[in-house]
Scaffold this motif. Structure first.
Motif, mmCIF file in Angstrom:
data_model
loop_
_atom_site.group_PDB
_atom_site.id
_atom_site.type_symbol
_atom_site.label_atom_id
_atom_site.label_comp_id
_atom_site.label_asym_id
_atom_site.label_seq_id
_atom_site.Cartn_x
_atom_site.Cartn_y
_atom_site.Cartn_z
ATOM 1 N N ALA A 1 0.855 -1.201 0.000
ATOM 2 C CA ALA A 1 0.000 0.000 0.000
ATOM 3 C C ALA A 1 0.890 1.250 0.000
ATOM 4 O O ALA A 1 2.047 1.189 0.429
ATOM 5 C CB ALA A 1 -0.893 -0.005 1.239
ATOM 6 N N PRO A 2 0.348 2.391 -0.440
ATOM 7 C CA PRO A 2 1.148 3.623 -0.491
ATOM 8 C C PRO A 2 1.708 4.057 0.870
ATOM 9 O O PRO A 2 2.710 4.749 0.948
ATOM 10 C CB PRO A 2 0.151 4.668 -1.013
ATOM 11 N N THR A 3 1.054 3.621 1.959
ATOM 12 C CA THR A 3 1.530 3.986 3.296
ATOM 13 C C THR A 3 2.739 3.165 3.716
ATOM 14 O O THR A 3 3.332 3.426 4.761
ATOM 15 C CB THR A 3 0.414 3.692 4.317
ATOM 16 N N GLY A 4 3.076 2.128 2.932
ATOM 17 C CA GLY A 4 4.167 1.229 3.318
ATOM 18 C C GLY A 4 3.614 -0.043 3.943
ATOM 19 O O GLY A 4 4.366 -0.964 4.234
ATOM 20 N N ASP A 5 2.300 -0.115 4.185
ATOM 21 C CA ASP A 5 1.685 -1.336 4.715
ATOM 22 C C ASP A 5 1.261 -2.222 3.535
ATOM 23 O O ASP A 5 1.848 -2.143 2.470
ATOM 24 C CB ASP A 5 0.468 -0.964 5.587
#
Ligand code: ADP
Ligand code: XUL
Length: 540
Positions: free
Chosen positions: A322-326
């Motif tokens: 995901a873009p958040t790094g998750d």
């Protein structure tokens, strides 16, 4: 002067640019190049070309380049203060691969702003076309790779997904097997996202973990290229792939070609591009568990944010970065907008007429049930297109209109069970999310409220959000995701479609019926005709 951020989205049918103004919290500018209409010389239909048979579906990387240049030309002619754009990021249709020769990077480095991108880059390709996500011609390669990786479970554990026909690894393997000489002449293999990022950067750009996870080549836990997967795919592949990067990394500044030709500041930062689904996740503001998004674009996708890695060992769903790094979960359908359009066009309807028929037909469709595989389907895997109709025929307008919409959401509900908890709310996006009547069926089938957004292009918006986030992190004016999202999306004002509780029981029964029909056509179960007649007796 307010900070501006640019998001681009190279999707199946069009290339979009969208500029957000951080000061006012508004979308300042939106423009779209439609490949079929604006670049007719490529002769694409819905942005793609069908080669040999309906399983081989490609597009033209040079067409995307021309679209990019056209879009920037248009941006230049507006009154937007382009030099205030602080950062740019982008989104690409996922899985598609672009095959470049050893001239690509040197061509990029010497771009002359007095000439077009097209004329200067046209000799950069070792393969003139790119297989895209709609291609389903690599079943043999999928089996070969999966076997070399130790079977279904170990493949999923390693890569986050089973091997899929449209994923980049099997596509690369097919190219290597069928055109070994051209494979040898290939210096770099990009995704659509990293290819366009490279053009803006002026050198080869990395692939981010969001899009990289859709290749069957990236280890989903370490987020590195997986040596076993590379070896199972094609020789010397590591040398042909760009590096991997975090989705929020700043990969450089905009190349001087764009700075000098279109008036950007030389400090304009470029953030790693990602896939359209990861971008959409952030573009609708999904940064926590509980809610999910359904994107009704050319493909229909069901996407959710994952705090921890959670895999689908049945092998239908995917986990991407995901873009958040998750992480994020995803299920993708090929029979999305283009299948809905088939029904609409078969009866010569416009979308208003389509909606009217949908509204005048009862939930449950009088027991008429469709399994709409106009094109090969991913979930469940159906490689030979066939439209199954139970209790009606192809001339029944009401049966077909409601039949396709109910089938699409029943299938999504059925195949998203592996993700776990029932969503508390669904965020709808993509072209068809502008249609309230389609969303009402979604709300009723999921028995969940559905949120409609003013802007349906969440992928370009997500790319603009990502550029703002990385730019402010860099310049120590750190903003949380919440802050960025809430500045641009007014959740108070968006339209909410409530499910009608009257239909909970009917759709629970219909879901069971739908599953039985799916099992039946996949030759895993008996003909459920009697159960369908019972269903009709109970509700109609
Ligand atoms: P992509 O980003 O994959 O290129 P979009 O998200 O732009 O696609 O969606 C395009 C699709 O939206 C079209 O193919 C069309 O079928 C669908 N669409 C547009 N308006 C409507 C509408 N009012 N009702 C249903 N579908 C619509
Ligand atoms: C996702 C997928 C499609 C493409 C095109 O796995 O194949 O959604 O990203 O939009």
């Amino acid at each position: 002067m307010s900070d501006l951020f640019l998001g681009l989205d190279c999707s199946t049918q069009s290339l979009t640019s969208l500029i957000i103004d951080f000061g006012s919290g508004r979308v300042l500018y939106r423009e779209r190049i439609n490949y079929d209409e604006d670049l007719p010389q490529y002769n694409t239909r819905n942005g793609v070309i069908i080669l040999d048979n309906e399983k081989i579906i490609h597009s033209y990387p040079l067409m995307w380049i021309e679209a990019l240049e056209l879009l920037f030309e248009k941006m230049k002619t507006t009154k937007i203060p382009i030099h205030n754009v602080k950062a740019v990021s982008g989104s690409g249709q996922q899985h598609g691969t672009v095959y470049l020769n050893n001239k690509f990077e040197s061509n990029l480095k010497k771009l002359n702003r007095h000439k077009s991108l097209f004329s200067q880059l046209k000799n950069s390709f070792s393969r003139p076309t790119s297989p895209v996500w709609m291609d389903s011609s690599t079943t043999n390669q999928c089996e070969e790779i999966r076997e070399k990786l130790g079977g279904l479970v170990s493949t999923i554990e390693l890569l986050g997904s089973n091997t899929f026909e449209r994923f980049s690894g099997p596509q690369i393997r097919k190219f290597f097997q069928e055109e070994p000489e051209l494979y040898k002449q290939t210096s770099t293999i990009h995704l659509v996202s990293s290819f366009l990022a490279s053009i803006l950067l002026g050198i080869n750009a990395p692939i981010d973990h969001g899009d990289g996870a859709g290749m069957n080549l990236m280890n989903i836990k370490t987020k590195q290229w997986d040596i076993r997967a590379l070896e199972a795919t094609a020789p010397n592949l590591r040398d042909k792939l760009p590096s991997l990067t975090k989705p929020y990394n700043i990969i450089g500044t905009l190349s001087s070609y764009f700075v000098r030709k279109f008036g950007f500041s030389p400090d304009t930062r470029l953030i790693a591009w990602s896939g359209d689904n990861p971008n959409s996740l952030i573009g609708v503001g999904l940064i926590e568990k509980g809610k999910v998004a359904i994107s009704l674009g050319t493909s229909d996708t069901y996407l959710g944010y994952l705090q921890d890695l959670h895999l689908d060992f049945k092998g239908e769903g995917h986990v991407f970065g995901a873009p958040t790094g998750d992480y994020m979960s995803l299920i993708c359908y090929k029979n999305g907008s283009l299948a809905r359009e088939r029904i609409k066009n078969n009866f010569n309807l416009n979308w208003e007429e389509f909606s009217e028929i949908l509204n005048n037909t009862p939930p449950g469709n009088n027991g008429k049930l469709m399994l709409p595989y106009f094109f090969p389907e991913i979930v469940p895997q159906v490689l030979e297109p066939h439209v199954y109709r139970f209790g009606f025929n192809e001339n029944d307008i009401e049966g077909n209109v409601r039949g396709i919409i109910e089938a699409q959401f029943l299938s999504m509900k059925l195949h998203s069970k592996w993700i776990g908890e029932k969503p508390t709310e669904i965020y709808a996006t993509g072209g068809a999310s502008a249609n309230k009547d389609i969303l009402q069926v979604m709300a009723n089938i999921f028995n969940t409220k559905v949120r409609m957004f003013e802007l349906t292009n969440s992928a370009a918006l997500g790319a603009a959000f990502r550029s703002a986030k990385s730019y402010y992190d860099l310049t120590n004016k750190i903003k949380s995701w919440d802050e960025i999202i809430n500045k641009f999306i007014d959740f108070q004002k968006s339209v909410i479609i409530e499910p009608n509780e009257k239909y909970i029981g009917l759709y629970d029964d219909m879901l069971k019926l739908y599953k039985n029909y799916e099992d039946f056509i996949l030759k895993n179960g008996e003909d459920p005709e009697l159960a369908r007649l019972e269903f009709i007796k109970k509700y109609f």
